[in-house]
Design a protein around this motif. Sequence first.
Motif, mmCIF file in Angstrom:
data_model
loop_
_atom_site.group_PDB
_atom_site.id
_atom_site.type_symbol
_atom_site.label_atom_id
_atom_site.label_comp_id
_atom_site.label_asym_id
_atom_site.label_seq_id
_atom_site.Cartn_x
_atom_site.Cartn_y
_atom_site.Cartn_z
ATOM 1 N N GLN A 1 0.844 -1.316 -0.219
ATOM 2 C CA GLN A 1 -0.061 0.100 -0.005
ATOM 3 C C GLN A 1 1.028 1.151 0.127
ATOM 4 O OE1 GLN A 1 -2.592 -0.771 3.603
ATOM 5 N NE2 GLN A 1 -1.700 -2.504 3.677
ATOM 6 N N ALA A 2 0.263 2.393 -0.919
ATOM 7 C CA ALA A 2 0.962 3.519 -0.506
ATOM 8 C C ALA A 2 0.037 4.683 -0.589
ATOM 9 C CB ALA A 2 1.996 3.892 -1.761
ATOM 10 N N LYS A 3 0.002 5.852 -0.071
ATOM 11 C CA LYS A 3 -0.968 6.699 -0.182
ATOM 12 C C LYS A 3 -0.450 8.388 0.044
ATOM 13 C CE LYS A 3 -3.529 7.570 3.483
ATOM 14 N NZ LYS A 3 -4.425 7.559 4.902
ATOM 15 N N GLY A 4 -1.146 9.085 -0.372
ATOM 16 C CA GLY A 4 -0.665 10.585 -0.252
ATOM 17 C C GLY A 4 -1.784 11.393 -0.420
ATOM 18 N N LYS A 5 -1.478 12.833 -0.366
ATOM 19 C CA LYS A 5 -2.407 13.780 -1.110
ATOM 20 C C LYS A 5 -2.806 13.580 -2.410
ATOM 21 C CE LYS A 5 -3.681 18.575 -1.214
ATOM 22 N NZ LYS A 5 -4.010 18.265 -2.600
ATOM 23 N N ASP A 6 -1.755 13.484 -3.230
ATOM 24 C CA ASP A 6 -1.884 13.323 -4.851
ATOM 25 C C ASP A 6 -0.797 12.222 -5.206
ATOM 26 O OD1 ASP A 6 -3.532 15.457 -4.851
ATOM 27 O OD2 ASP A 6 -1.893 16.988 -5.170
ATOM 28 N N ASN B 1 3.086 1.788 -22.694
ATOM 29 C CA ASN B 1 1.490 1.450 -21.986
ATOM 30 C C ASN B 1 1.633 0.716 -20.796
ATOM 31 O OD1 ASN B 1 -1.079 1.823 -22.687
ATOM 32 N ND2 ASN B 1 -1.172 -0.369 -22.947
ATOM 33 N N GLU B 2 2.931 0.850 -20.014
ATOM 34 C CA GLU B 2 2.876 0.084 -18.753
ATOM 35 C C GLU B 2 3.184 1.111 -17.777
ATOM 36 O OE1 GLU B 2 5.329 -3.567 -16.343
ATOM 37 O OE2 GLU B 2 5.675 -3.204 -18.839
ATOM 38 N N LEU B 3 2.398 1.254 -16.694
ATOM 39 C CA LEU B 3 2.726 2.111 -15.315
ATOM 40 C C LEU B 3 4.157 1.706 -14.890
ATOM 41 C CD1 LEU B 3 1.815 4.438 -13.999
ATOM 42 C CD2 LEU B 3 0.692 2.783 -12.500
ATOM 43 N N LYS B 4 5.186 2.612 -14.993
ATOM 44 C CA LYS B 4 6.483 2.379 -14.550
ATOM 45 C C LYS B 4 6.771 3.254 -13.425
ATOM 46 C CE LYS B 4 8.340 -0.696 -17.447
ATOM 47 N NZ LYS B 4 8.914 -1.874 -17.251
ATOM 48 N N ILE B 5 6.494 4.533 -13.280
ATOM 49 C CA ILE B 5 6.897 5.261 -12.207
ATOM 50 C C ILE B 5 5.514 5.898 -11.630
ATOM 51 C CG2 ILE B 5 8.213 7.358 -11.811
ATOM 52 C CD1 ILE B 5 9.496 6.920 -14.086
ATOM 53 N N ILE B 6 5.610 6.073 -10.411
ATOM 54 C CA ILE B 6 4.751 6.489 -9.386
ATOM 55 C C ILE B 6 5.246 7.457 -8.315
ATOM 56 C CG2 ILE B 6 2.726 5.983 -7.800
ATOM 57 C CD1 ILE B 6 2.496 3.328 -8.910
ATOM 58 N N ASP B 7 4.875 8.663 -8.406
ATOM 59 C CA ASP B 7 5.160 9.590 -7.410
ATOM 60 C C ASP B 7 3.966 10.051 -6.536
ATOM 61 O OD1 ASP B 7 7.929 10.097 -8.020
ATOM 62 O OD2 ASP B 7 7.275 11.305 -9.736
ATOM 63 N N LEU B 8 4.256 9.681 -5.178
ATOM 64 C CA LEU B 8 3.140 10.235 -4.348
ATOM 65 C C LEU B 8 3.748 11.180 -3.671
ATOM 66 C CD1 LEU B 8 2.072 6.578 -3.106
ATOM 67 C CD2 LEU B 8 0.374 8.451 -3.637
ATOM 68 N N VAL B 9 2.892 12.388 -3.225
ATOM 69 C CA VAL B 9 3.327 13.859 -2.749
ATOM 70 C C VAL B 9 2.526 14.071 -1.580
ATOM 71 C CG1 VAL B 9 4.518 14.572 -4.897
ATOM 72 C CG2 VAL B 9 2.291 15.240 -4.315
ATOM 73 N N LYS B 10 2.941 14.792 -0.514
ATOM 74 C CA LYS B 10 2.424 15.396 0.504
ATOM 75 C C LYS B 10 1.719 14.187 1.320
ATOM 76 C CE LYS B 10 1.322 19.514 -1.640
ATOM 77 N NZ LYS B 10 0.346 20.628 -1.969
ATOM 78 N N ASN B 11 2.215 14.188 2.809
ATOM 79 C CA ASN B 11 1.812 13.015 3.710
ATOM 80 C C ASN B 11 1.709 11.818 3.182
ATOM 81 O OD1 ASN B 11 1.358 15.643 5.379
ATOM 82 N ND2 ASN B 11 -0.482 15.988 4.648
ATOM 83 N N THR B 12 2.862 11.197 2.699
ATOM 84 C CA THR B 12 2.666 9.965 2.202
ATOM 85 C C THR B 12 2.962 8.725 3.082
ATOM 86 O OG1 THR B 12 5.257 10.095 1.443
ATOM 87 C CG2 THR B 12 3.352 10.810 -0.127
ATOM 88 N N GLU B 13 2.487 7.558 2.906
ATOM 89 C CA GLU B 13 2.623 6.730 3.787
ATOM 90 C C GLU B 13 2.893 5.267 3.058
ATOM 91 O OE1 GLU B 13 0.294 6.130 7.435
ATOM 92 O OE2 GLU B 13 -1.027 7.999 6.658
ATOM 93 N N SER C 1 7.559 12.714 3.056
ATOM 94 C CA SER C 1 6.848 13.875 2.419
ATOM 95 C C SER C 1 6.471 13.568 1.246
ATOM 96 C CB SER C 1 7.615 15.252 2.236
ATOM 97 O OG SER C 1 7.377 16.071 1.457
ATOM 98 N N THR C 2 7.423 12.747 0.298
ATOM 99 C CA THR C 2 7.383 12.227 -1.031
ATOM 100 C C THR C 2 7.790 10.924 -0.982
ATOM 101 O OG1 THR C 2 7.509 14.377 -1.619
ATOM 102 C CG2 THR C 2 7.914 12.701 -3.367
ATOM 103 N N ILE C 3 7.297 10.003 -2.062
ATOM 104 C CA ILE C 3 7.493 8.783 -2.231
ATOM 105 C C ILE C 3 7.679 8.348 -3.750
ATOM 106 C CG2 ILE C 3 7.172 6.218 -2.072
ATOM 107 C CD1 ILE C 3 5.865 6.678 0.716
ATOM 108 N N ARG C 4 8.657 7.713 -4.367
ATOM 109 C CA ARG C 4 8.799 7.469 -5.601
ATOM 110 C C ARG C 4 8.927 5.774 -5.720
ATOM 111 N NH1 ARG C 4 12.159 9.796 -10.860
ATOM 112 N NH2 ARG C 4 9.972 11.087 -10.624
#
Length: 564
Positions: free
Chosen positions: A404-409, A417-429, A450-453
Amino acid sequence: MKRLQLGVLFLFLWQISAQEANEQGRQINIVYGANFTKDEVQFPGASIFSKDNKQVQFEHQGADLWCDIAIFYQKENRLRAIGNIRLKQGDSIQMTSGKINYDGNTQLAKAWENVVLNNSDMTLRTDTLYFNREKQESYYTCSGTIVDTANTLTSQIGRYFMVPKKYQFIDNVFIKNPEYTIESEQLDYYTTSRNAYMYGPSTITGEAYKIYCERGFYDTNIESGYGIKNTRIDYNNRIIEGDSVYFDKATEFASATNNITVTDTINNGIIRAHYAEVFKAKDSLFATKRAVSISLVEQDSLYMHGDTLMLTGKPEQRVLRAFRNAKFYKTDLSGKCDSIHFDETTGVTQLITDPILWNLENQMTGDSIHLISDLETEKLDSLKVINNAFIISQDTIGKTGFNQAKGKDLFGKFIENELKIIDLVKNTEVIYYLYNDDNELIGINKTICSTIRLLMAESDIEDITFYTEPDGDIFPEKDLPENSRKLKGFIWRGDERIRNKEDIFDEDDNNIRLVKINGIENPMDALEIPEDDSQDPEAPGEVSKKSEAIEVKKPEVPGKTQKF
């Protein structure tokens, strides 16, 4: 004196013959006989009349006939007329021809050689015409042409019903109008209303449209109509097909009902539904009842469904909206929400109100989700999850936990066509299950920052990078309680995942009851053509040959011609 006696004798015999004929039908009457003779060798039992300075004239039950030569069988109450024939019935119907056979008992006539039938609405031309005065019908079997004030109609076989002023055409039917043409295997045409009913393969071609159907109706006055069997309309860069399709040129509107397919010939998109409307002026389309949009994305079909679909805008500027209970499916991507909005000019697809997205095994949720396509390549480029972004995937090795990963955005990047990079920003867990090369669980990573990649490979997390003061640890499985292994707001919705194109439809969609299509009445029975002049002793071909060689014999008084 001899001439007078002969005339009295002829009239006496005429009255006797007339009485016998009246037993079967009303007698054909001579209005003007001109020259009279008989030829028992060629025409036994017949009286032969030929014109002088006036044509021979007959009358029968409200119809008058004029000709150059008449062979009249009084006893049988039938007539053969030859040369410059004119038949007039009332004030509205007139026919001309080279020859005609007429039976006064059955009121059946056959006219041939340059036949022209006129009434107040139209002109019919053919080589041979059969005419039934009792039924007020005429028909031809050897090609005919009809001209009215607006149209020219041709067919191989045709029948005209005089009371409803209706034509029935069969075989190679063609209607020509300055604004359109109609081709059909069988067509009924009403000269007063100018309405056409089509049976069998039929094509209507206008300046900006083309209609095909195998049963349909068309108002030739306003270029409006509908088809109810195998109907297709090519209209404004779209092909509309359905069980029933309606079209109106004046309002630039078309609609379709049941088993509909609308094809965008420019963008190669397809919409299927059980009811749809197309507005040409607005370049828009509305579809409902199991509506689905199908488009090609990177050699893969994208299916989009909603209770209602609306497509607006010119080519290259299309906007597609799916309202209420919206869902979509692609081999590696699917999702659902209340409504979907796709703008071709920006390449942005918005999932609005309670959206959820599945990319392979990853479940993503948030307040709003945007998918962005590259405008040049039309490939899926990036992803945005705005507010309360949450991504979940089941631990593919242990099968019991969830990464699991979560954040504001959330911001994602697609590569091929394959999701390779995910950036989660603000209050990430993050909660992530770590394994060694032997697929043995090392521990569970639980971290906030603060931020997760996340770097992804085949839908699994391959690497995690924490930015700006990460706070967390890797816990042995036994040291992290079950209730601590799920982030706040965790909801696994794997049972809702759309795994194939049929999953975009719910139970109501699959059990929809189609409306009943009101049909068009069957055409009248096929033309029943009587045997060719079976009432005459000679065949028609023989008659014409003999008629051309007729020599009107002189009366018994040399140098004199009898007239009555």
